[in-house]
Design an enzyme around this catalytic site. Structure first.
Site, mmCIF file in Angstrom:
data_model
loop_
_atom_site.group_PDB
_atom_site.id
_atom_site.type_symbol
_atom_site.label_atom_id
_atom_site.label_comp_id
_atom_site.label_asym_id
_atom_site.label_seq_id
_atom_site.Cartn_x
_atom_site.Cartn_y
_atom_site.Cartn_z
ATOM 1 C CD GLU A 194 -53.046 32.683 42.145
ATOM 2 O OE1 GLU A 194 -54.233 32.822 42.500
ATOM 3 O OE2 GLU A 194 -52.113 32.745 42.940
ATOM 4 C CD GLN A 253 -34.083 21.263 6.337
ATOM 5 O OE1 GLN A 253 -35.203 20.780 6.256
ATOM 6 N NE2 GLN A 253 -33.322 21.493 5.279
ATOM 7 N NE ARG A 291 -44.927 33.741 39.320
ATOM 8 C CZ ARG A 291 -45.991 33.077 39.741
ATOM 9 N NH1 ARG A 291 -46.728 33.530 40.736
ATOM 10 N NH2 ARG A 291 -46.320 31.930 39.182
ATOM 11 C CB SER A 316 -62.974 26.332 39.537
ATOM 12 O OG SER A 316 -61.727 25.872 39.066
ATOM 13 N N GLY A 336 -32.191 12.991 26.622
ATOM 14 C CA GLY A 336 -32.183 12.417 27.963
ATOM 15 C C GLY A 336 -31.709 13.404 29.013
ATOM 16 C CG PHE A 353 -55.108 35.004 49.237
ATOM 17 C CD1 PHE A 353 -55.528 36.298 49.491
ATOM 18 C CD2 PHE A 353 -55.834 34.236 48.335
ATOM 19 C CE1 PHE A 353 -56.649 36.827 48.857
ATOM 20 C CE2 PHE A 353 -56.953 34.744 47.700
ATOM 21 C CZ PHE A 353 -57.365 36.043 47.958
ATOM 22 N NE ARG A 374 -26.023 15.182 22.527
ATOM 23 C CZ ARG A 374 -25.659 14.175 23.302
ATOM 24 N NH1 ARG A 374 -24.667 14.342 24.163
ATOM 25 N NH2 ARG A 374 -26.282 13.026 23.240
#
Length: 399
Positions: free
Chosen positions: A378, A294, A105, A153, A355, A144, A283
């Protein structure tokens, strides 16, 4: 009085899409998503683990041309061989690409939202005709150059400088953490001048330009990152981007990239969530699937909720961008929330896998590591937090 069906008679939701987010999309948007997914399943998924582990994509040129043929390079731009698709379609493409790997990406984002956008928005017709069709086709790769070794920054403090020499420009300086740099054909470089910050389109075969690769990364390993070294790089007068001065130029491109990240980070989250969900079913411990406990269900429910909220935010921002109503501060909301929550989803997914979660046999640890970079580039968490803080209070707290 309108008659409604009993909700209990409706089909049960898809466990991979419990909120039916798919219903938010048009048929065209789903078609774009499917086309990108099909390409990745064939051209990248079988190899991405090896590319990440080896720290290189040996078929980067072929992959770029394939992405160009698919139409995703600069896909949200009009003309010059670009697909001219909607912002929402571009976002969906980013999500699917990052579901495979953030490094891929990044290739698409840097190419289209940073390098191509800068030329498309601020360049003259000659530059557009020279570079954009080749970049849209994947025949030329761009990068760029904004971040420097001592200035991230705070780009307004950059020390890279361009000075006039007759009708030419001479560039000197260094940029760092530049995605695509080692294999780029063209670099958009931002530099201080006597006229303020200006952008320059620099062919990478120009004498005095080099782009050494940064090695030993533990994140975005399926993406080449490098420095830009500019040592008396001489450029003709028409190399400058004439339509902009100051930080407005680079920040406008960064805003495009941040929007794509708002969607893209969700791809890493979705991949990790689905792996964890399926793993919890398969699993067994203590005589039953771990998905029956839960605590595991709480993890899955919380992960799903955060993904759903992030997706709703991305769609909302996409619709606003398509309507021409999206503000930079709203992009900061998307980037800040969706990357941060996607990281937490990946980390929680890792705990469900135990693991096995640290093994590259599963994509979760790869997505986790990649998002550490996405969190920073970014605009860091701190910077986007302060953008939102300034919007909320009217007070700038950057200094």
């Amino acid at each position: 009085m309108t008659s409604h069906a009993d909700p209990m008679d409706l089909p049960a939701p898809d466990p991979t899409d419990p909120a039916d987010l798919d219903s938010l999309l048009t048929d065209d948007e789903k078609s774009v998503r499917s086309a990108v997914r099909s390409f990745l399943d064939k051209e990248a998924e079988p190899y991405i683990t090896e590319w990440f582990e080896n720290g290189e994509i040996p078929v980067i040129r072929e992959l770029a041309r394939g992405l160009g043929e698919l139409g995703v390079l600069g896909m949200h731009l009009d003309g010059y061989g670009c697909a001219g698709m909607s912002a929402t379609e571009y976002g969906l493409a980013c999500l699917e690409i990052e579901a495979t790997d953030s490094g891929l990406r990044s290739l698409v984002s840097v190419q289209g939202s940073l390098a191509m956008f800068s030329i498309w928005r601020w360049g003259p017709e000659e530059q557009k005709r020279e570079w954009l069709p080749r970049m849209a086709a994947g025949d030329a790769i761009g990068c760029f150059g904004l971040t420097e070794p001592d200035h991230g920054s705070d780009p307004g403090s950059m020390t890279t400088r361009a000075r006039r020499n007759g009708t030419d420009w001479i560039l000197n300086g260094r940029k760092t953490w530049i995605s695509n740099a080692p294999y780029s054909d063209v670099a958009v470089v931002w530099a201080q001048t006597d006229e303020g910050i200006r952008g320059f389109v620099v062919p990478t075969d120009t004498p005095g330009f080099s782009a050494p690769e940064i090695k030993h990364k533990m994140s975005l390993r399926a993406s080449a990152t490098g420095e830009l070294v500019l040592d008396d790089v001489r450029l003709p007068a028409d190399a400058v981007l004439p339509e902009v001065r100051g930080l407005k130029g680079p920040l406008s491109a960064l805003n495009e990239a941040r929007y794509g990240i708002t969607w893209g980070a969700l791809g890493a989250a979705r991949s990790s969530l689905e792996v964890a969900r399926q793993y919890s079913i398969e699993r067994h411990q203590f005589g039953r699937p771990i998905g029956g406990f839960q605590l595991t269900q709480q993890k899955l429910a919380d992960m799903s909720l955060e993904y759903i909220k992030g997706y709703l935010l991305a769609v909302h921002l996409g619709r606003r961008k398509d309507a021409g109503l999206l503000r930079p501060e709203q992009v900061s909301i998307g980037k800040l929330n969706n990357v941060r929550e996607s990281m937490e989803i990946c980390r929680t997914a890792r705990t469900i896998l135990g693991g096995n979660g640290i093994s590259l046999e599963f994509p979760v640890i790869r997505h986790m590591n990649n998002l550490e970079s996405v969190l920073t580039y970014e605009g860091t968490v701190e910077m986007h937090t302060l953008v939102l803080g300034q919007l909320l209070t009217g007070q700038a707290a950057f200094r």
